[in-house]
Design an enzyme around this catalytic site. Structure first.
Site, PDB file in Angstrom:
ATOM      1  N   GLU A 173       2.546  -9.887  -4.126  1.00  0.00           N
ATOM      2  CA  GLU A 173       1.785  -9.115  -3.153  1.00  0.00           C
ATOM      3  C   GLU A 173       2.589  -9.033  -1.867  1.00  0.00           C
ATOM      4  O   GLU A 173       3.081 -10.046  -1.362  1.00  0.00           O
ATOM      5  CB  GLU A 173       0.446  -9.799  -2.917  1.00  0.00           C
ATOM      6  CG  GLU A 173      -0.487  -9.043  -1.999  1.00  0.00           C
ATOM      7  CD  GLU A 173      -1.877  -9.674  -1.949  1.00  0.00           C
ATOM      8  OE1 GLU A 173      -2.542  -9.525  -0.908  1.00  0.00           O
ATOM      9  OE2 GLU A 173      -2.289 -10.308  -2.935  1.00  0.00           O
ATOM     10  N   LYS A 198      -4.134  -4.617  -2.806  1.00  0.00           N
ATOM     11  CA  LYS A 198      -2.913  -5.324  -3.212  1.00  0.00           C
ATOM     12  C   LYS A 198      -3.202  -6.476  -4.165  1.00  0.00           C
ATOM     13  O   LYS A 198      -2.537  -6.623  -5.197  1.00  0.00           O
ATOM     14  CB  LYS A 198      -2.184  -5.880  -1.980  1.00  0.00           C
ATOM     15  CG  LYS A 198      -1.688  -4.857  -1.001  1.00  0.00           C
ATOM     16  CD  LYS A 198      -0.925  -5.497   0.143  1.00  0.00           C
ATOM     17  CE  LYS A 198      -1.791  -6.306   1.085  1.00  0.00           C
ATOM     18  NZ  LYS A 198      -2.719  -5.485   1.877  1.00  0.00           N
ATOM     19  N   THR A 199      -4.166  -7.315  -3.799  1.00  0.00           N
ATOM     20  CA  THR A 199      -4.442  -8.508  -4.610  1.00  0.00           C
ATOM     21  C   THR A 199      -4.883  -8.119  -6.015  1.00  0.00           C
ATOM     22  O   THR A 199      -4.399  -8.679  -7.012  1.00  0.00           O
ATOM     23  CB  THR A 199      -5.518  -9.369  -3.928  1.00  0.00           C
ATOM     24  OG1 THR A 199      -5.024  -9.833  -2.676  1.00  0.00           O
ATOM     25  CG2 THR A 199      -5.889 -10.555  -4.791  1.00  0.00           C
TER      26      THR A 199
END
Length: 478
Positions: free
Chosen positions: A168, A124-125
């Site tokens: 995110e 995600k990051t």
């Protein structure tokens, strides 16, 4: 600064953040400060992030004390990690102040924008960062909130005036159910966060609910390759008004990866999109990062960015702190830091490091004689170690030698019988050279003594193992 764009949400004009230095909390605090809110908060220790917030005008207290809560505070913002007995939270409830979960605060900030929410068990990051950087390179000035710093303290978030908000979306505590994105990204679906999910079926149900929040006419960008994502796709196909765009190497993917060509610490990626071939550079090594970049590409296109320009702009992404971040080199030994803490992430980062640097084992294989990969691994959470410790040990078998530290507890209390020895035993059973080390200083001395010119040391884990990189470099230099 003179704030522009959406106004500060009600109750958040004078917010107090408990744990303001955390990756998620600090990003929201930064955006509010940039929009003109009078931000305050506290954290357990001082940090570069706290200093960056002070530079924006925020008041940051060190330590937790009811006296830190200002008399005119409009609300208290908390994360799921804040315990009920925190003195500032107790004081807020006694005063009848609104207590706002950080995900609700983020959802409020996204109102009035084109929201893009990036979800998945891992990646995600990186994907959020890639998209934010690429959109910014195109001059679209997005707002973004990321669970890690791009290249400087405080760069995990930004208030932009361009009307797009990239965030995110965290599944760990189901807080991603609070968002209503125009574009949702699901990179993968795996069982993790065992304190909150009892089974993979619960994880699927949670991601189904997240996808169900996509605005009518919105888009889901989802992997065509990862088995959990494929299963989720089959479960959400009948959601009315949802456009699904699959990305990956599978033959039928809507955005199909046709080639990933490693080039040292970068990769050249080719994708087939609407009958056109696009080739661009990803400035971090590893197949998983190439897949992240293609997901970011598809999400940006769904939000209205031009495909070819966006593909070129993705090359401007240079990485996120703790995602295979080079910390330095001393005595001919490179030290790299990895946030990987789930077995899939661990295996992917180890594979990427071997491929990018040519480091390898001494077993006579194709990389033999070209240096070794030495890992200092810190398990994260007792619950994760209980459920995935065997798989973590198996992943460490890809290293030439590993040191395993004690479990980093974060928000959890110890579980009877669950220690890092579970991982050590599994790693040895998989044929790994692994040693349990219970003292951090001893780990620094031991790995520095093991390392020889041409080797690579990888500090790995989601806890404070990252602090060991500079210490290892200093010891190597000595």
């Amino acid at each position: 600064m003179s704030p522009s764009g959406p106004p500060v949400p009600p109750d958040l004009d004078r917010p107090h953040f408990i744990g303001i230095g955390g990756a998620g909390m600090s990003g929201i605090a930064k955006i509010l400060a940039q929009r003109g809110a009078r931000v305050a908060g506290s954290d357990a220790k001082d940090s570069e992030t706290a200093q960056a917030l002070r530079a924006l005008g925020a008041t940051v207290h060190i330590g937790h004390d009811a006296a830190h809560l200002a008399p005119d505070a409009s609300a208290v913002v908390v994360s799921s990690a804040i315990r009920a007995q925190n003195p500032e939270l107790v004081a807020a409830r006694e005063r009848g102040l609104p207590v706002v979960h950080r995900s609700d605060a983020l959802a409020a900030l996204m109102e009035g924008t084109v929201p893009i929410a990036v979800a998945g068990t891992h990646g995600k990051t990186t994907t959020t960062s890639m998209l934010a950087v690429a959109l910014g390179t195109l001059g679209l000035d997005p707002s973004y909130a990321i669970g890690g710093d791009l290249d400087a303290p405080g760069s995990n978030a930004q208030h932009g005036g361009g009307g797009i908000f990239v965030a995110e979306a965290d599944e760990s505590d189901r807080s991603f159910h609070r968002y209503a994105p125009q574009v949702a990204v699901v990179l993968n679906v795996e069982l993790d966060h065992h304190a909150n999910y009892a089974s993979l079926e619960e994880v699927y149900a949670s991601f189904e609910e997240f996808v169900g929040k996509v605005l009518p006419g919105g888009t889901l960008v989802i992997s065509s390759d990862q088995s959990g994502a494929v299963e989720l796709t089959s479960r959400v196909r009948d959601i009315g008004g949802l456009r699904i765009v699959t990305v990956g190497e599978a033959e039928g993917a809507d955005v199909r990866i046709t080639r990933i060509n490693p080039r040292g610490l970068t990769s050249e990626v080719s994708v087939l999109l609407d009958g056109r071939m696009l080739t661009f550079t990803v400035s971090v090594p590893g197949r998983h990062y190439a897949h992240n970049a293609v997901a970011a590409l598809a999400a940006g296109i769904a939000a209205g960015a031009p495909a070819r320009n966006l593909a070129s702009a993705l090359a401007k992404y240079t990485g996120v702190r703790r995602r295979l971040q080079l910390k330095g080199e001393a005595a001919g030994v490179q030290v790299i830091d990895s946030y990987a803490h789930h077995p899939t992430e661990m295996a992917a980062d180890l594979a990427a490091i071997r491929q990018a640097t040519g480091t390898g084992g001494t077993d006579g294989g194709p990389q033999a004689g070209r240096g070794r990969v030495l890992v200092v691994f810190q398990p994260h959470l007792f619950s994760r170690t209980k459920e995935l410790g065997t798989e973590m040990g198996g992943a460490l078998a890809a290293a030439d030698a590993s040191l395993v530290l004690d479990i980093y507890p974060a928000r959890e209390d110890p579980l009877p019988g669950i220690t890092s020895e579970l991982i050590v035993d599994a790693a040895r059973a998989a044929g790994a050279d692994v040693t349990a080390v219970h003292d951090r200083d001893a780990a620094v001395d031991l790995v520095a003594g093991m390392a020889k010119p041409g080797d690579l040391v990888l500090t790995m884990g989601a806890g404070d193992v990252t602090d060991l990189g500079p210490l290892i470099l200093a010891r190597l230099a000595d």
